[in-house]
Design a protein around this motif. Structure first.
Motif, PDB file in Angstrom:
ATOM      1  N   LEU A 189      24.300   9.233  -8.029  1.00  0.00           N
ATOM      2  CA  LEU A 189      23.211   8.347  -7.626  1.00  0.00           C
ATOM      3  C   LEU A 189      23.373   7.905  -6.172  1.00  0.00           C
ATOM      4  O   LEU A 189      22.409   7.883  -5.403  1.00  0.00           O
ATOM      5  CB  LEU A 189      23.147   7.126  -8.544  1.00  0.00           C
ATOM      6  N   ASN A 190      24.574   7.568  -5.779  1.00  0.00           N
ATOM      7  CA  ASN A 190      24.818   7.122  -4.409  1.00  0.00           C
ATOM      8  C   ASN A 190      24.548   8.235  -3.399  1.00  0.00           C
ATOM      9  O   ASN A 190      23.906   8.005  -2.377  1.00  0.00           O
ATOM     10  CB  ASN A 190      26.256   6.614  -4.274  1.00  0.00           C
ATOM     11  N   GLU A 191      25.024   9.442  -3.684  1.00  0.00           N
ATOM     12  CA  GLU A 191      24.850  10.550  -2.748  1.00  0.00           C
ATOM     13  C   GLU A 191      23.382  10.936  -2.577  1.00  0.00           C
ATOM     14  O   GLU A 191      22.947  11.252  -1.477  1.00  0.00           O
ATOM     15  CB  GLU A 191      25.656  11.765  -3.221  1.00  0.00           C
ATOM     16  N   GLU A 192      22.628  10.916  -3.670  1.00  0.00           N
ATOM     17  CA  GLU A 192      21.241  11.364  -3.605  1.00  0.00           C
ATOM     18  C   GLU A 192      20.278  10.254  -3.180  1.00  0.00           C
ATOM     19  O   GLU A 192      19.363  10.496  -2.401  1.00  0.00           O
ATOM     20  CB  GLU A 192      20.811  11.939  -4.955  1.00  0.00           C
ATOM     21  N   THR A 209      14.765   4.573  -0.917  1.00  0.00           N
ATOM     22  CA  THR A 209      14.211   5.097  -2.162  1.00  0.00           C
ATOM     23  C   THR A 209      14.735   4.325  -3.365  1.00  0.00           C
ATOM     24  O   THR A 209      15.740   3.612  -3.287  1.00  0.00           O
ATOM     25  CB  THR A 209      14.569   6.596  -2.352  1.00  0.00           C
ATOM     26  N   ILE A 210      14.043   4.506  -4.492  1.00  0.00           N
ATOM     27  CA  ILE A 210      14.495   4.007  -5.784  1.00  0.00           C
ATOM     28  C   ILE A 210      14.517   5.197  -6.743  1.00  0.00           C
ATOM     29  O   ILE A 210      13.812   6.191  -6.528  1.00  0.00           O
ATOM     30  CB  ILE A 210      13.591   2.871  -6.324  1.00  0.00           C
ATOM     31  N   VAL A 211      15.324   5.111  -7.785  1.00  0.00           N
ATOM     32  CA  VAL A 211      15.381   6.191  -8.763  1.00  0.00           C
ATOM     33  C   VAL A 211      14.272   5.972  -9.787  1.00  0.00           C
ATOM     34  O   VAL A 211      14.027   4.849 -10.230  1.00  0.00           O
ATOM     35  CB  VAL A 211      16.770   6.297  -9.431  1.00  0.00           C
ATOM     36  N   GLU A 212      13.583   7.037 -10.130  1.00  0.00           N
ATOM     37  CA  GLU A 212      12.515   6.971 -11.137  1.00  0.00           C
ATOM     38  C   GLU A 212      13.185   6.896 -12.500  1.00  0.00           C
ATOM     39  O   GLU A 212      14.067   7.688 -12.825  1.00  0.00           O
ATOM     40  CB  GLU A 212      11.614   8.206 -10.991  1.00  0.00           C
ATOM     41  N   SER A 213      12.788   5.918 -13.313  1.00  0.00           N
ATOM     42  CA  SER A 213      13.541   5.589 -14.523  1.00  0.00           C
ATOM     43  C   SER A 213      13.521   6.681 -15.589  1.00  0.00           C
ATOM     44  O   SER A 213      14.514   6.868 -16.291  1.00  0.00           O
ATOM     45  CB  SER A 213      13.065   4.265 -15.109  1.00  0.00           C
ATOM     46  N   LYS A 214      12.432   7.427 -15.743  1.00  0.00           N
ATOM     47  CA  LYS A 214      12.432   8.475 -16.764  1.00  0.00           C
ATOM     48  C   LYS A 214      13.403   9.585 -16.387  1.00  0.00           C
ATOM     49  O   LYS A 214      14.121  10.109 -17.244  1.00  0.00           O
ATOM     50  CB  LYS A 214      11.032   9.052 -16.982  1.00  0.00           C
ATOM     51  N   ASP A 232       0.827  -1.207   0.000  1.00  0.00           N
ATOM     52  CA  ASP A 232       0.000   0.000   0.000  1.00  0.00           C
ATOM     53  C   ASP A 232       0.859   1.255   0.000  1.00  0.00           C
ATOM     54  O   ASP A 232       0.348   2.359   0.143  1.00  0.00           O
ATOM     55  CB  ASP A 232      -0.917   0.006   1.222  1.00  0.00           C
ATOM     56  N   THR A 233       2.168   1.097  -0.121  1.00  0.00           N
ATOM     57  CA  THR A 233       3.076   2.230  -0.109  1.00  0.00           C
ATOM     58  C   THR A 233       2.869   3.076  -1.357  1.00  0.00           C
ATOM     59  O   THR A 233       2.847   2.551  -2.469  1.00  0.00           O
ATOM     60  CB  THR A 233       4.543   1.741  -0.073  1.00  0.00           C
ATOM     61  N   PRO A 234       2.678   4.392  -1.197  1.00  0.00           N
ATOM     62  CA  PRO A 234       2.529   5.228  -2.390  1.00  0.00           C
ATOM     63  C   PRO A 234       3.814   5.208  -3.211  1.00  0.00           C
ATOM     64  O   PRO A 234       4.895   5.019  -2.675  1.00  0.00           O
ATOM     65  CB  PRO A 234       2.251   6.628  -1.823  1.00  0.00           C
ATOM     66  N   VAL A 250      11.673   7.945  -5.527  1.00  0.00           N
ATOM     67  CA  VAL A 250      10.392   7.621  -4.930  1.00  0.00           C
ATOM     68  C   VAL A 250      10.617   6.579  -3.837  1.00  0.00           C
ATOM     69  O   VAL A 250      11.647   5.887  -3.836  1.00  0.00           O
ATOM     70  CB  VAL A 250       9.381   7.105  -5.989  1.00  0.00           C
ATOM     71  N   PRO A 251       9.680   6.452  -2.905  1.00  0.00           N
ATOM     72  CA  PRO A 251       9.859   5.457  -1.837  1.00  0.00           C
ATOM     73  C   PRO A 251       9.999   4.045  -2.400  1.00  0.00           C
ATOM     74  O   PRO A 251       9.307   3.662  -3.338  1.00  0.00           O
ATOM     75  CB  PRO A 251       8.580   5.581  -1.018  1.00  0.00           C
ATOM     76  N   ASN A 252      10.907   3.295  -1.823  1.00  0.00           N
ATOM     77  CA  ASN A 252      11.103   1.897  -2.193  1.00  0.00           C
ATOM     78  C   ASN A 252       9.870   1.118  -1.738  1.00  0.00           C
ATOM     79  O   ASN A 252       9.583   1.079  -0.542  1.00  0.00           O
ATOM     80  CB  ASN A 252      12.371   1.368  -1.511  1.00  0.00           C
ATOM     81  N   PRO A 253       9.138   0.497  -2.660  1.00  0.00           N
ATOM     82  CA  PRO A 253       7.939  -0.224  -2.262  1.00  0.00           C
ATOM     83  C   PRO A 253       8.236  -1.527  -1.521  1.00  0.00           C
ATOM     84  O   PRO A 253       7.324  -2.142  -0.973  1.00  0.00           O
ATOM     85  CB  PRO A 253       7.230  -0.504  -3.593  1.00  0.00           C
TER      86      PRO A 253
END
Length: 157
Positions: A107-110, A75-80, A3-5, A33-36
């Motif tokens: 990517l690592n820092e952010e 978090t995960i990186v949004e692919s677009k 249910d994670t947004p 975005v939050p890691n689901p």
């Protein structure tokens, strides 16, 4: 499913939008975005087989096959946004080492993943292919890390 947004209150900025390439990597914005699946240890892989940047000396194009592997944290990186960030290197001048390591470090820092590695498999210029590898350290215990699957340059033979 959870249910994670899939985004924070502002949401991803680029999904569903016509978005031009950023003028430079420094101007590119990466969305996270939050890691689901925050409780799961898993590896996510992005492959960019048509990556381009410019030689900082001659201004000629350099071509690479990039492979980015990471074990997400919160978090995960949004692919677009990643696609737009990588595309912003098209007119960016940088040595292979600087470009490859710089992408991994940003990517690592952010994103602050549990682990990240990047392989830059650069096509030859002047007869010499250059492969550049960077990672944040040893992968977490129990993480399945497959080979990146990009063969060393063999030319025609």
């Amino acid at each position: 499913m959870t249910d994670t947004p899939i985004s924070d209150e502002s949401g991803p900025r680029f999904l569903g939008q016509q978005t031009p390439l950023p003028a430079s990597p420094g101007e590119a914005v990466l969305d996270y975005v939050p890691n689901p699946r925050t409780g799961a240890l898993y590896l996510a892989r992005f492959a960019a087989p048509e990556f381009t940047s410019l030689c900082p000396v001659t201004g000629q194009p350099d071509f690479a096959h990039l492979v980015i592997d990471y074990a997400p944290g919160e978090t995960i990186v949004e692919s677009k946004s990643l696609k737009l960030f990588l595309g912003s290197f098209r007119d960016h001048a940088g040595f292979h080492e600087d470009v490859t390591v710089g992408i991994g470090q940003r990517l690592n820092e952010e994103m602050k993943p549990r682990w990240l590695r990047i392989g830059g498999y650069w096509y030859p210029r002047g007869g010499i292919p250059i492969d550049v590898f960077w990672q944040t350290g040893a992968p977490p215990e129990g993480l399945w890390v497959p080979e990146q699957g990009v063969a060393g340059y063999r030319g025609r033979g």
